[in-house]
Design a protein around this motif. Structure first.
Motif, PDB file in Angstrom:
ATOM      1  N   ASP A  90      78.381   8.427 -14.035  1.00 24.53           N
ATOM      2  CA  ASP A  90      78.147   7.480 -12.952  1.00 24.53           C
ATOM      3  C   ASP A  90      78.253   8.173 -11.603  1.00 24.53           C
ATOM      4  O   ASP A  90      78.557   9.367 -11.499  1.00 24.53           O
ATOM      5  CB  ASP A  90      79.123   6.297 -13.031  1.00 24.53           C
ATOM      6  N   ALA A  91      78.028   7.401 -10.543  1.00 26.95           N
ATOM      7  CA  ALA A  91      78.002   7.958  -9.190  1.00 26.95           C
ATOM      8  C   ALA A  91      79.365   8.450  -8.728  1.00 26.95           C
ATOM      9  O   ALA A  91      79.446   9.263  -7.797  1.00 26.95           O
ATOM     10  CB  ALA A  91      77.468   6.905  -8.217  1.00 26.95           C
ATOM     11  N   LEU A  92      80.447   7.977  -9.348  1.00 22.39           N
ATOM     12  CA  LEU A  92      81.785   8.371  -8.916  1.00 22.39           C
ATOM     13  C   LEU A  92      82.098   9.837  -9.214  1.00 22.39           C
ATOM     14  O   LEU A  92      83.024  10.409  -8.631  1.00 22.39           O
ATOM     15  CB  LEU A  92      82.836   7.471  -9.571  1.00 22.39           C
ATOM     16  N   ASP A  93      81.331  10.454 -10.118  1.00 25.82           N
ATOM     17  CA  ASP A  93      81.560  11.875 -10.398  1.00 25.82           C
ATOM     18  C   ASP A  93      81.426  12.718  -9.135  1.00 25.82           C
ATOM     19  O   ASP A  93      82.117  13.726  -8.975  1.00 25.82           O
ATOM     20  CB  ASP A  93      80.579  12.379 -11.455  1.00 25.82           C
ATOM     21  N   ALA A  94      80.542  12.322  -8.241  1.00 20.62           N
ATOM     22  CA  ALA A  94      80.276  13.120  -7.045  1.00 20.62           C
ATOM     23  C   ALA A  94      81.438  13.122  -6.069  1.00 20.62           C
ATOM     24  O   ALA A  94      81.562  14.049  -5.256  1.00 20.62           O
ATOM     25  CB  ALA A  94      79.012  12.616  -6.347  1.00 20.62           C
ATOM     26  N   SER A  95      82.292  12.122  -6.130  1.00 23.08           N
ATOM     27  CA  SER A  95      83.417  12.043  -5.190  1.00 23.08           C
ATOM     28  C   SER A  95      84.765  12.219  -5.893  1.00 23.08           C
ATOM     29  O   SER A  95      85.809  12.085  -5.264  1.00 23.08           O
ATOM     30  CB  SER A  95      83.391  10.704  -4.450  1.00 23.08           C
ATOM     31  N   ALA A  96      84.736  12.545  -7.173  1.00 18.86           N
ATOM     32  CA  ALA A  96      85.975  12.700  -7.950  1.00 18.86           C
ATOM     33  C   ALA A  96      86.442  14.147  -7.941  1.00 18.86           C
ATOM     34  O   ALA A  96      85.695  15.072  -7.597  1.00 18.86           O
ATOM     35  CB  ALA A  96      85.758  12.234  -9.384  1.00 18.86           C
ATOM     36  N   ASP A  97      87.712  14.334  -8.326  1.00 21.10           N
ATOM     37  CA  ASP A  97      88.247  15.656  -8.621  1.00 21.10           C
ATOM     38  C   ASP A  97      88.312  15.789 -10.141  1.00 21.10           C
ATOM     39  O   ASP A  97      88.828  14.896 -10.826  1.00 21.10           O
ATOM     40  CB  ASP A  97      89.647  15.822  -8.030  1.00 21.10           C
ATOM     41  N   HIS A  98      87.834  16.895 -10.654  1.00 14.26           N
ATOM     42  CA  HIS A  98      87.758  17.111 -12.094  1.00 14.26           C
ATOM     43  C   HIS A  98      88.675  18.260 -12.493  1.00 14.26           C
ATOM     44  O   HIS A  98      88.603  19.359 -11.905  1.00 14.26           O
ATOM     45  CB  HIS A  98      86.325  17.427 -12.520  1.00 14.26           C
ATOM     46  N   ALA A  99      89.547  18.018 -13.469  1.00 15.60           N
ATOM     47  CA  ALA A  99      90.374  19.072 -14.052  1.00 15.60           C
ATOM     48  C   ALA A  99      89.645  19.590 -15.286  1.00 15.60           C
ATOM     49  O   ALA A  99      89.208  18.805 -16.130  1.00 15.60           O
ATOM     50  CB  ALA A  99      91.749  18.538 -14.422  1.00 15.60           C
ATOM     51  N   VAL A 100      89.548  20.912 -15.395  1.00 12.98           N
ATOM     52  CA  VAL A 100      88.763  21.508 -16.473  1.00 12.98           C
ATOM     53  C   VAL A 100      89.533  22.683 -17.069  1.00 12.98           C
ATOM     54  O   VAL A 100      90.091  23.507 -16.332  1.00 12.98           O
ATOM     55  CB  VAL A 100      87.392  22.002 -15.961  1.00 12.98           C
ATOM     56  N   LEU A 101      89.576  22.748 -18.387  1.00 18.94           N
ATOM     57  CA  LEU A 101      90.104  23.908 -19.103  1.00 18.94           C
ATOM     58  C   LEU A 101      88.937  24.582 -19.818  1.00 18.94           C
ATOM     59  O   LEU A 101      88.206  23.930 -20.569  1.00 18.94           O
ATOM     60  CB  LEU A 101      91.167  23.494 -20.113  1.00 18.94           C
ATOM     61  N   VAL A 102      88.775  25.876 -19.572  1.00 18.58           N
ATOM     62  CA  VAL A 102      87.645  26.627 -20.118  1.00 18.58           C
ATOM     63  C   VAL A 102      88.170  27.745 -21.001  1.00 18.58           C
ATOM     64  O   VAL A 102      89.079  28.486 -20.610  1.00 18.58           O
ATOM     65  CB  VAL A 102      86.780  27.219 -18.989  1.00 18.58           C
ATOM     66  N   GLY A 103      87.600  27.870 -22.195  1.00 19.73           N
ATOM     67  CA  GLY A 103      88.011  28.901 -23.129  1.00 19.73           C
ATOM     68  C   GLY A 103      87.073  30.086 -23.134  1.00 19.73           C
ATOM     69  O   GLY A 103      86.294  30.306 -22.197  1.00 19.73           O
ATOM     70  N   ALA A 104      87.120  30.845 -24.198  1.00 24.54           N
ATOM     71  CA  ALA A 104      86.315  32.054 -24.330  1.00 24.54           C
ATOM     72  C   ALA A 104      84.830  31.725 -24.248  1.00 24.54           C
ATOM     73  O   ALA A 104      84.374  30.698 -24.756  1.00 24.54           O
ATOM     74  CB  ALA A 104      86.629  32.750 -25.654  1.00 24.54           C
ATOM     75  N   GLY A 105      84.092  32.604 -23.585  1.00 21.04           N
ATOM     76  CA  GLY A 105      82.655  32.421 -23.490  1.00 21.04           C
ATOM     77  C   GLY A 105      82.223  31.279 -22.601  1.00 21.04           C
ATOM     78  O   GLY A 105      81.077  30.836 -22.673  1.00 21.04           O
ATOM     79  N   GLY A 106      83.137  30.776 -21.771  1.00 22.93           N
ATOM     80  CA  GLY A 106      82.796  29.682 -20.878  1.00 22.93           C
ATOM     81  C   GLY A 106      82.755  28.323 -21.546  1.00 22.93           C
ATOM     82  O   GLY A 106      82.262  27.358 -20.949  1.00 22.93           O
ATOM     83  N   LEU A 107      83.295  28.204 -22.766  1.00 20.31           N
ATOM     84  CA  LEU A 107      83.280  26.933 -23.483  1.00 20.31           C
ATOM     85  C   LEU A 107      84.290  25.977 -22.860  1.00 20.31           C
ATOM     86  O   LEU A 107      85.488  26.286 -22.780  1.00 20.31           O
ATOM     87  CB  LEU A 107      83.632  27.164 -24.953  1.00 20.31           C
ATOM     88  N   VAL A 108      83.833  24.814 -22.417  1.00 18.32           N
ATOM     89  CA  VAL A 108      84.732  23.806 -21.850  1.00 18.32           C
ATOM     90  C   VAL A 108      85.502  23.147 -22.983  1.00 18.32           C
ATOM     91  O   VAL A 108      84.919  22.576 -23.904  1.00 18.32           O
ATOM     92  CB  VAL A 108      83.952  22.759 -21.038  1.00 18.32           C
ATOM     93  N   LEU A 109      86.834  23.240 -22.910  1.00 16.10           N
ATOM     94  CA  LEU A 109      87.692  22.717 -23.967  1.00 16.10           C
ATOM     95  C   LEU A 109      88.182  21.312 -23.670  1.00 16.10           C
ATOM     96  O   LEU A 109      88.361  20.507 -24.590  1.00 16.10           O
ATOM     97  CB  LEU A 109      88.908  23.633 -24.148  1.00 16.10           C
ATOM     98  N   ALA A 110      88.445  21.013 -22.401  1.00 11.17           N
ATOM     99  CA  ALA A 110      88.993  19.700 -22.030  1.00 11.17           C
ATOM    100  C   ALA A 110      88.666  19.414 -20.582  1.00 11.17           C
ATOM    101  O   ALA A 110      88.506  20.332 -19.761  1.00 11.17           O
ATOM    102  CB  ALA A 110      90.503  19.675 -22.239  1.00 11.17           C
ATOM    103  N   THR A 111      88.580  18.142 -20.262  1.00  7.42           N
ATOM    104  CA  THR A 111      88.299  17.735 -18.895  1.00  7.42           C
ATOM    105  C   THR A 111      88.839  16.338 -18.654  1.00  7.42           C
ATOM    106  O   THR A 111      89.082  15.572 -19.589  1.00  7.42           O
ATOM    107  CB  THR A 111      86.782  17.780 -18.594  1.00  7.42           C
ATOM    108  N   ALA A 112      89.051  16.015 -17.392  1.00  6.42           N
ATOM    109  CA  ALA A 112      89.424  14.670 -16.951  1.00  6.42           C
ATOM    110  C   ALA A 112      89.063  14.577 -15.482  1.00  6.42           C
ATOM    111  O   ALA A 112      88.844  15.600 -14.820  1.00  6.42           O
ATOM    112  CB  ALA A 112      90.922  14.413 -17.159  1.00  6.42           C
TER     113      ALA A 112
END
Length: 269
Positions: A50-72
Motif C-alpha cells: 500500500d501507499a504507506l510503504d513510502a512513508s514507513a521505516d522498514h527493519a530488514v535482516l539480510v543473509g548470505a547472497g542478499g537473501l532477505v530473511l525477515a522484515t517489518a
C-alpha cells in the motif's frame, strides 16, 4: 569503549546484516512479503502493498547472497496517521514476515523490537499492532494488551483473517551516541537491571531473541543506535558491504542469547 576496528577480508557470514530503510524498501523485501502474505496466506496483492510503504521505516535482516530473511515496518503519525486525543504519539508495527526456513529463530522478534527501539528514538510513546488472533497470547506475553475500544474496533477481519488491535506503551530511554557502546551493551547483568525497571522487561520479550551476531552499516546512525539499545556491542571487526560501495559493515555481538519459542508463521499482516 569501542574496540579498534579490524577489517576482515572475506569475513564469514557469522550473522545477518541489519538495515533500517526509510521509505520504499528494495524489491527483495516486497518479494518476501509477497511470498508470505499473498502466497502462503492468500492476502490480496493490492492489500499487501500500500501507499504507506513510502512513508514507513522498514527493519530488514539480510543473509548470505542478499537473501532477505525477515522484515517489518513502522508507520509513525507523520507517516499517514494523526495521534488522537488521549492516544499519545503512537506508531504501528506491521508487515512482519520471516522466510519459512528461518522461522523459529527469533528473526521476526528481532525486527519487531528493533522498530520499537526506533520508535523510542522518534519520541513515540506507544506501539499498536494489528495481530492475527492466532498469536494474540504470544503478544500478551510480550507486553501488548487489546487496544481501548474508544480508539476503534478491537477485533475485526482483514483479508479473511481474524485480527485484534493490540497496544503497548513505550518507556523513554536516554539518548545514545551511535559511535559509543552504551553501559549495558554486551553486559547481561546490566541489561537485566535495566529491564527490571521496565513495566515489561525487554530482555524477557524480544531483545534475547536469538540473533547473537549481526552486521550494521557504519553509515547508518539510526541502525547503530537501535542495536545498541538492544544490548549489542561492537566487536571491532569490519567487512565490505554487500553492494561493495559505501561505508563498511560493523560486526556487533550480544553476550547472551536465550532460547526462543517458535512463532507460528508470520504474525502481523
Amino acid at each position: 569503549m569501542t574496540p579498534p576496528s579490524t577489517t576482515v577480508a572475506g569475513a564469514p557470514e557469522d550473522g545477518p546484516t541489519f538495515a533500517l530503510v526509510a521509505g520504499v524498501p528494495s524489491a527483495a523485501v516486497f518479494d518476501l512479503r509477497q511470498e508470505v502474505f499473498v502466497g502462503e496466506q492468500g492476502v490480496p496483492a493490492d492489500l499487501e502493498r500500500d501507499a504507506l510503504d513510502a512513508s514507513a521505516d522498514h527493519a530488514v535482516l539480510v543473509g548470505a547472497g542478499g537473501l532477505v530473511l525477515a522484515t517489518a515496518r513502522l508507520i509513525t503519525p507523520e507517516g499517514g496517521q494523526e495521534p488522537d486525543v488521549g492516544r499519545g504519539r503512537y506508531g504501528v508495527i506491521g508487515r512482519v514476515a520471516v522466510r519459512r526456513p528461518y522461522r523459529g529463530r527469533g528473526l521476526g522478534l528481532f525486527v519487531t523490537e528493533a522498530l520499537e527501539r526506533l520508535a523510542v528514538e522518534r519520541g513515540l510513546t506507544a506501539i499498536e499492532l494489528h495481530a492475527q488472533q492466532q498469536v494474540e497470547e504470544f503478544y500478551r506475553r510480550a507486553g501488548y494488551r487489546p487496544r481501548s475500544a474508544r480508539f476503534g474496533p478491537v477485533r475485526d477481519i482483514e483479508a479473511g483473517i481474524d485480527h485484534i488491535w493490540m497496544r503497548r506503551d513505550l518507556e523513554p530511554e536516554p539518548s545514545l551516541d551511535p559511535g559509543r557502546n552504551p553501559p549495558h551493551a554486551g553486559d547481561p547483568a546490566a541489561s537485566a537491571a535495566r529491564s527490571a525497571r521496565s513495566a515489561v522487561p525487554s530482555a524477557e520479550r524480544f531483545s534475547e531473541a536469538g540473533v547473537g551476531e549481526l552486521w550494521v552499516g557504519g553509515a547508518s546512525p539510526d541502525a547503530l543506535r537501535v542495536v545498541a539499545r538492544l544490548g549489542y556491542a561492537r566487536t571491532g571487526r569490519e567487512r565490505e558491504p554487500c553492494e561493495r560501495s559505501g561505508a563498511p559493515e560493523l560486526e556487533h555481538r550480544r553476550g547472551t542469547v536465550a532460547a526462543v519459542p517458535a512463532v507460528p508463521g508470520p504474525v502481523v499482516p
